[in-house]
Design an enzyme around this catalytic site. Structure first.
Site, PDB file in Angstrom:
ATOM      1  CE1 TYR A 180     -15.067 -34.528 -64.875  1.00  0.00           C
ATOM      2  CE2 TYR A 180     -16.095 -36.749 -65.217  1.00  0.00           C
ATOM      3  CZ  TYR A 180     -15.442 -35.649 -64.194  1.00  0.00           C
ATOM      4  OH  TYR A 180     -15.532 -35.827 -63.105  1.00  0.00           O
ATOM      5  CE  LYS A 184     -12.101 -35.975 -63.684  1.00  0.00           C
ATOM      6  NZ  LYS A 184     -11.352 -35.433 -62.548  1.00  0.00           N
TER       7      LYS A 184
HETATM    8  N1  NAP Z   1     -18.833 -33.650 -59.244  1.00  0.00           N
HETATM    9  C1  NAP Z   1     -19.091 -34.988 -59.209  1.00  0.00           C
HETATM   10  O1  NAP Z   1     -20.046 -35.540 -59.266  1.00  0.00           O
HETATM   11  C2  NAP Z   1     -17.768 -36.131 -59.671  1.00  0.00           C
HETATM   12  C3  NAP Z   1     -18.172 -37.265 -59.780  1.00  0.00           C
HETATM   13  C4  NAP Z   1     -17.225 -37.946 -60.226  1.00  0.00           C
HETATM   14  C5  NAP Z   1     -15.678 -37.706 -60.020  1.00  0.00           C
HETATM   15  N2  NAP Z   1     -15.571 -36.188 -59.718  1.00  0.00           N
HETATM   16  C6  NAP Z   1     -14.104 -36.027 -59.621  1.00  0.00           C
HETATM   17  O2  NAP Z   1     -13.606 -36.103 -58.268  1.00  0.00           O
HETATM   18  C7  NAP Z   1     -12.937 -34.976 -58.017  1.00  0.00           C
HETATM   19  C8  NAP Z   1     -13.009 -34.428 -56.760  1.00  0.00           C
HETATM   20  O3  NAP Z   1     -14.443 -33.618 -56.838  1.00  0.00           O
HETATM   21  P1  NAP Z   1     -15.043 -32.625 -56.055  1.00  0.00           P
HETATM   22  O4  NAP Z   1     -16.299 -32.456 -56.372  1.00  0.00           O
HETATM   23  O5  NAP Z   1     -14.782 -33.273 -54.447  1.00  0.00           O
HETATM   24  O6  NAP Z   1     -14.023 -31.226 -55.940  1.00  0.00           O
HETATM   25  P2  NAP Z   1     -14.371 -29.797 -55.646  1.00  0.00           P
HETATM   26  O7  NAP Z   1     -15.375 -29.777 -54.564  1.00  0.00           O
HETATM   27  O8  NAP Z   1     -14.567 -29.222 -56.972  1.00  0.00           O
HETATM   28  O9  NAP Z   1     -12.872 -29.594 -55.466  1.00  0.00           O
HETATM   29  C9  NAP Z   1     -11.839 -29.395 -56.178  1.00  0.00           C
HETATM   30  C10 NAP Z   1     -10.567 -29.146 -55.579  1.00  0.00           C
HETATM   31  O10 NAP Z   1      -9.521 -28.807 -56.742  1.00  0.00           O
HETATM   32  C11 NAP Z   1      -8.985 -27.602 -56.372  1.00  0.00           C
HETATM   33  N3  NAP Z   1      -8.995 -26.529 -57.577  1.00  0.00           N
HETATM   34  C12 NAP Z   1      -9.822 -26.435 -58.520  1.00  0.00           C
HETATM   35  N4  NAP Z   1      -9.265 -25.611 -59.341  1.00  0.00           N
HETATM   36  C13 NAP Z   1      -8.209 -25.412 -59.224  1.00  0.00           C
HETATM   37  C14 NAP Z   1      -6.900 -24.770 -59.792  1.00  0.00           C
HETATM   38  N5  NAP Z   1      -7.101 -24.110 -61.029  1.00  0.00           N
HETATM   39  N6  NAP Z   1      -5.749 -24.650 -59.082  1.00  0.00           N
HETATM   40  C15 NAP Z   1      -5.825 -25.199 -58.096  1.00  0.00           C
HETATM   41  N7  NAP Z   1      -6.469 -26.069 -57.419  1.00  0.00           N
HETATM   42  C16 NAP Z   1      -7.726 -26.016 -57.971  1.00  0.00           C
HETATM   43  C17 NAP Z   1      -9.900 -26.810 -55.364  1.00  0.00           C
HETATM   44  O11 NAP Z   1      -9.251 -25.816 -54.855  1.00  0.00           O
HETATM   45  P3  NAP Z   1      -9.909 -24.397 -54.534  1.00  0.00           P
HETATM   46  O12 NAP Z   1     -10.783 -24.659 -53.335  1.00  0.00           O
HETATM   47  O13 NAP Z   1      -8.868 -23.547 -53.932  1.00  0.00           O
HETATM   48  O14 NAP Z   1     -10.745 -23.770 -55.635  1.00  0.00           O
HETATM   49  C18 NAP Z   1     -10.595 -27.816 -54.571  1.00  0.00           C
HETATM   50  O15 NAP Z   1      -9.469 -28.167 -53.443  1.00  0.00           O
HETATM   51  C19 NAP Z   1     -12.661 -34.059 -59.075  1.00  0.00           C
HETATM   52  O16 NAP Z   1     -11.529 -34.812 -59.859  1.00  0.00           O
HETATM   53  C20 NAP Z   1     -13.746 -34.576 -59.899  1.00  0.00           C
HETATM   54  O17 NAP Z   1     -13.712 -34.459 -61.527  1.00  0.00           O
HETATM   55  C21 NAP Z   1     -16.286 -35.547 -59.493  1.00  0.00           C
END
Ligand code: NAP
Length: 277
Positions: A180, A184
């Site tokens: 991961y 990134k």
């Molecule tokens: N979760 C955490 O605690 C955390 C912490 C630090 C950083 N982050 C990073 O922050 C970023 C945003 O996180 P989030 O939790 O806000 O994201 P999220 O709610 O999981 O949303 C992800 C987005 O990416 C799109 N996506 C996922 N798989 C896809 C695919 N195969 N093809 C096209 N689009 C796709 C989704 O579209 P659909 O709605 O169509 O699926 C959605 O718009 C990510 O890069 C994550 O790794 C997360």
């Protein structure tokens, strides 16, 4: 009774010591450097007004996700762009009055080159795209979080975008042994080499959000960090609204460096800047 009391007392003592050790570790590993944004006394309202006059447009990748939809809300409320385009794999529907400045481009991320036009003519690009290994498997995770993100950045650059914002993650490191963090870090470095006039990297910790999608592992982490952050500020987690606010506010600033890395505390600090909604 005495025996029970003694054993409960011991357990409580062990629990307290464990909690103290965890809290001490969190404080120790916390970013202690003061954030450059805490002293920022600029008037956000004036910055917004000036930015608005420039008639800029932007796109958002991942607007259906948790951060992306809050970022969209934030940008719409502030009304700093003359046009916002959502680029995603599906059409999104919104309640209420249609926003004329909001456009959507539905693309096939496996054939992004065929959709180069969708990335043309935006001044600013925001990327909140991402999946998880649990959801997509290791290869699927790399495909989305690296390949789709990098390709989108390349097309955006070719299409005239000058300012790219990437939501990455705390601990991102291209040399990490953890897939991961490695992915990134790699994508951060590769996008930097594309040479955007401005490239802003956000590295939030665990996102504190009542996620619509069920993710048991993340739920546990959120509960833990949610409880800890209620007691003391930590670099390990962040209310998700702060990320969206910081991304919007940072758009208005003019940092000296081409590439900025905003660690968790910087994001919190910027997300709290006076003048923000
Ligand atoms: N979760 C955490 O605690 C955390 C912490 C630090 C950083 N982050 C990073 O922050 C970023 C945003 O996180 P989030 O939790 O806000 O994201 P999220 O709610 O999981 O949303 C992800 C987005 O990416 C799109 N996506 C996922 N798989 C896809 C695919 N195969 N093809 C096209 N689009 C796709 C989704 O579209 P659909 O709605 O169509 O699926 C959605 O718009 C990510 O890069 C994550 O790794 C997360």
């Amino acid at each position: 009774m005495k025996l029970l009391g003694t054993s409960l007392g011991k357990e409580a003592w062990i629990l307290s010591v464990t909690a103290l050790i965890i809290a001490a570790a969190l404080v120790y590993f916390d970013d202690s450097a003061p954030s450059e944004y805490t002293s920022m006394a600029e008037d956000m309202k004036t910055l917004e007004d000036n930015f608005r006059l420039q008639n800029k447009s932007c796109f958002i990748l991942g607007a259906s996700g948790e951060t992306g939809r809050l970022l969209l809300q934030e940008l719409l409320e502030r009304s700093i762009f003359s046009k916002i385009t959502l680029i995603g794999r599906r059409q999104l529907t919104f309640e209420g009055k249609a926003n004329d400045d909001l456009l959507q481009e539905v693309v096939d991320f496996e054939k992004l080159d065929d959709y180069a036009d969708a990335f043309k003519g935006h001044d600013v690009g925001y990327c909140c795209l991402g999946t998880t290994r649990a959801k997509a498997g290791a290869d699927g995770f790399v495909r989305v979080d690296h390949d789709y993100v990098l390709k989108s950045a390349e097309l955006a650059k070719a299409g005239g975008c000058t300012h790219f914002h990437l939501e990455s993650s705390r601990g991102a490191d291209k040399n990490s042994n953890f897939l991961y963090l490695k992915v990134k870090g790699q994508v951060e470095a590769e996008i930097e080499s594309l040479g955007f006039e401005r490239f802003a990297i956000y590295r939030p910790g665990v996102l504190l959000v009542d996620r619509r999608e069920s993710r048991p592992g993340e739920w546990l982490a959120r509960k833990f960090f949610g409880a800890v952050s209620a007691v003391c500020s930590t670099s390990m987690s962040i209310p998700i609204q702060m990320v969206a606010k910081a991304m919007a506010s940072n758009t208005l600033l003019q940092p000296e460096q081409k590439t900025e890395i905003l660690e968790n505390k910087d994001i919190i600090s910027l997300g709290k800047v006076k003048g923000n909604k």
